[in-house]
Design a protein around this motif. Sequence first.
Motif, PDB file in Angstrom:
ATOM      1  N   LEU A 164       0.822  -1.205   0.000  1.00 25.97           N
ATOM      2  CA  LEU A 164       0.000   0.000   0.000  1.00 25.97           C
ATOM      3  C   LEU A 164       0.861   1.262   0.000  1.00 25.97           C
ATOM      4  CD1 LEU A 164      -2.822  -0.994   2.525  1.00 25.97           C
ATOM      5  CD2 LEU A 164      -2.988  -0.846   0.034  1.00 25.97           C
ATOM      6  N   MET A 165       1.950   1.241   0.790  1.00 25.93           N
ATOM      7  CA  MET A 165       2.849   2.399   0.839  1.00 25.93           C
ATOM      8  C   MET A 165       3.538   2.622  -0.504  1.00 25.93           C
ATOM      9  SD  MET A 165       2.892   3.820   3.968  1.00 25.93           S
ATOM     10  CE  MET A 165       4.516   4.463   4.366  1.00 25.93           C
ATOM     11  N   SER A 166       3.882   1.530  -1.176  1.00 28.13           N
ATOM     12  CA  SER A 166       4.515   1.671  -2.496  1.00 28.13           C
ATOM     13  C   SER A 166       3.533   2.205  -3.532  1.00 28.13           C
ATOM     14  CB  SER A 166       5.079   0.326  -2.951  1.00 28.13           C
ATOM     15  OG  SER A 166       4.038  -0.618  -3.182  1.00 28.13           O
ATOM     16  N   VAL A 167       2.260   1.803  -3.435  1.00 31.75           N
ATOM     17  CA  VAL A 167       1.237   2.323  -4.343  1.00 31.75           C
ATOM     18  C   VAL A 167       1.070   3.828  -4.151  1.00 31.75           C
ATOM     19  CG1 VAL A 167      -1.235   2.285  -4.883  1.00 31.75           C
ATOM     20  CG2 VAL A 167       0.004   0.134  -4.533  1.00 31.75           C
ATOM     21  N   LEU A 168       1.195   4.287  -2.900  1.00 29.23           N
ATOM     22  CA  LEU A 168       1.072   5.719  -2.601  1.00 29.23           C
ATOM     23  C   LEU A 168       2.343   6.485  -2.927  1.00 29.23           C
ATOM     24  CD1 LEU A 168      -0.800   5.496   0.838  1.00 29.23           C
ATOM     25  CD2 LEU A 168      -1.776   6.099  -1.388  1.00 29.23           C
ATOM     26  N   GLY A 169       3.385   5.756  -3.362  1.00 25.85           N
ATOM     27  CA  GLY A 169       4.634   6.410  -3.732  1.00 25.85           C
ATOM     28  C   GLY A 169       5.529   6.761  -2.559  1.00 25.85           C
ATOM     29  N   LEU A 170       5.256   6.173  -1.383  1.00 26.26           N
ATOM     30  CA  LEU A 170       6.039   6.495  -0.193  1.00 26.26           C
ATOM     31  C   LEU A 170       7.207   5.538   0.007  1.00 26.26           C
ATOM     32  CD1 LEU A 170       3.107   7.320   2.267  1.00 26.26           C
ATOM     33  CD2 LEU A 170       4.591   8.931   1.058  1.00 26.26           C
ATOM     34  N   LEU A 171       7.188   4.406  -0.686  1.00 31.28           N
ATOM     35  CA  LEU A 171       8.273   3.420  -0.577  1.00 31.28           C
ATOM     36  C   LEU A 171       8.568   2.866  -1.972  1.00 31.28           C
ATOM     37  CD1 LEU A 171       7.335   1.463   2.688  1.00 31.28           C
ATOM     38  CD2 LEU A 171       9.287   2.996   2.372  1.00 31.28           C
ATOM     39  N   PRO A 172       9.824   2.490  -2.235  1.00 31.04           N
ATOM     40  CA  PRO A 172      10.177   1.983  -3.569  1.00 31.04           C
ATOM     41  C   PRO A 172       9.672   0.565  -3.787  1.00 31.04           C
ATOM     42  CG  PRO A 172      12.076   1.866  -2.104  1.00 31.04           C
ATOM     43  CD  PRO A 172      11.007   2.583  -1.347  1.00 31.04           C
ATOM     44  N   MET A 173       9.379   0.270  -5.044  1.00 25.07           N
ATOM     45  CA  MET A 173       8.954  -1.085  -5.427  1.00 25.07           C
ATOM     46  C   MET A 173       9.536  -1.396  -6.803  1.00 25.07           C
ATOM     47  SD  MET A 173       7.234  -3.914  -4.812  1.00 25.07           S
ATOM     48  CE  MET A 173       5.930  -3.600  -3.600  1.00 25.07           C
ATOM     49  N   ASP A 174      10.495  -2.300  -6.834  1.00 27.05           N
ATOM     50  CA  ASP A 174      11.055  -2.743  -8.110  1.00 27.05           C
ATOM     51  C   ASP A 174      10.811  -4.242  -8.269  1.00 27.05           C
ATOM     52  OD1 ASP A 174      12.817  -3.872  -6.290  1.00 27.05           O
ATOM     53  OD2 ASP A 174      14.455  -2.476  -6.734  1.00 27.05           O
ATOM     54  N   GLY A 175      11.365  -4.822  -9.321  1.00 22.52           N
ATOM     55  CA  GLY A 175      11.133  -6.241  -9.578  1.00 22.52           C
ATOM     56  C   GLY A 175      11.679  -7.133  -8.486  1.00 22.52           C
ATOM     57  N   LEU A 176      12.882  -6.814  -7.984  1.00 18.46           N
ATOM     58  CA  LEU A 176      13.486  -7.634  -6.928  1.00 18.46           C
ATOM     59  C   LEU A 176      12.665  -7.584  -5.649  1.00 18.46           C
ATOM     60  CD1 LEU A 176      15.795  -9.359  -5.845  1.00 18.46           C
ATOM     61  CD2 LEU A 176      17.035  -7.232  -5.305  1.00 18.46           C
ATOM     62  N   MET A 177      12.222  -6.380  -5.274  1.00 18.31           N
ATOM     63  CA  MET A 177      11.437  -6.251  -4.046  1.00 18.31           C
ATOM     64  C   MET A 177      10.096  -6.969  -4.175  1.00 18.31           C
ATOM     65  SD  MET A 177      11.742  -5.117  -1.060  1.00 18.31           S
ATOM     66  CE  MET A 177      10.664  -5.052   0.375  1.00 18.31           C
ATOM     67  N   ALA A 178       9.472  -6.874  -5.346  1.00 21.68           N
ATOM     68  CA  ALA A 178       8.207  -7.573  -5.562  1.00 21.68           C
ATOM     69  C   ALA A 178       8.396  -9.085  -5.440  1.00 21.68           C
ATOM     70  CB  ALA A 178       7.644  -7.217  -6.938  1.00 21.68           C
ATOM     71  N   PHE A 179       9.513  -9.582  -5.978  1.00 25.54           N
ATOM     72  CA  PHE A 179       9.803 -11.013  -5.889  1.00 25.54           C
ATOM     73  C   PHE A 179      10.022 -11.436  -4.440  1.00 25.54           C
ATOM     74  CE2 PHE A 179      13.013 -14.468  -5.920  1.00 25.54           C
ATOM     75  CZ  PHE A 179      12.243 -15.451  -6.544  1.00 25.54           C
TER      76      PHE A 179
END
Length: 338
Positions: free
Chosen positions: A143-158
Amino acid sequence: MSNKLRNIFFLIGLVAIIVMCFTFEVSFAELWKDITKAGYWLVAILILWGGLYAMNALSWQVILRGSGDCPVSYWRLLKLTITGFALNYATPVGLLGGEPYKIMELTPYVGTQRATSSVVLFAMMHIFSHFCYWVTAIVIYVLMSVLGLLPMDGLMAFLLLLMGLFCAVGIYFFVCGYKNGMVVRLIRFVSRIPGLHRWGERFAEEHADDLQKIDAQISELHSQNKRSFFASFFLEYIGRMSQSFELLFMLMLFDVSGNVFILFIYSFLILAFTSLFANLLFFFPLQLGGREGGFAMSTAQMGMTNEIGLFISIICRVREIFWTAVGLLLMKINNNTK
């Protein structure tokens, strides 16, 4: 419990504390600098953990009362709780220390079967609440990544996906354990370990009736006494949430940008991911190295400096040593069984 056995547990914990003090990878000057920087907040952290242990003891009392009368005072349960966690911190593979100690100390009051089932249930609830806590952290991070408050890349998603699968398997395992019991299956698993095969089979055969009764008591709390089950779970889960205040106090010292609510969310996430990483290294006494590495990676993921991660890990280690020492001292106090 005999004084001889109690002294053995005491010596194990004492040796672990000495090893921990001599393997601190910071100089005394740096350690003292961080302690003085924490100041009164360190006192607040120590008091906070006293409250968390009080909630753990209340959760254990709820479990005991869910299976009948509880002839043990709350204060003795609190004493055993603090000492049990101290031994878990100090011994490799965690539960090899605290849980046997609590069973042996509780047996004169409620008998071996109830002592064993209550301690196993408390340990299960403690671990089960951790899995639910980690799932909450995964959802919040997304939810925080959707709001742009935390990073989300391919590695983190995995990594989040792997963590989610791990938690789902863990929750499924514990739900099955609550419904059908876990002790018999655990002994069967142990008997498949090389070197423990004969001991496991012999133990299962000699104590078959007792193990079945213990499993029956475990499943009874979930199926027949749901009020006690959910009350115990609520106390454990809220305890995990409240632990985030420890990190919040330390982040406030560094004037990290953001309002108090956002800082609490950061604290919650850092603690969740660090505890997950540290518990994967459960075979290290005092989780040496695992917790420090977890704090370093978690704070970096939140966009914080290495200094913050190092400071948090040092203060948390000081707190652990303090409460481990308190637990060992309590082991030598008021051991008369009425």
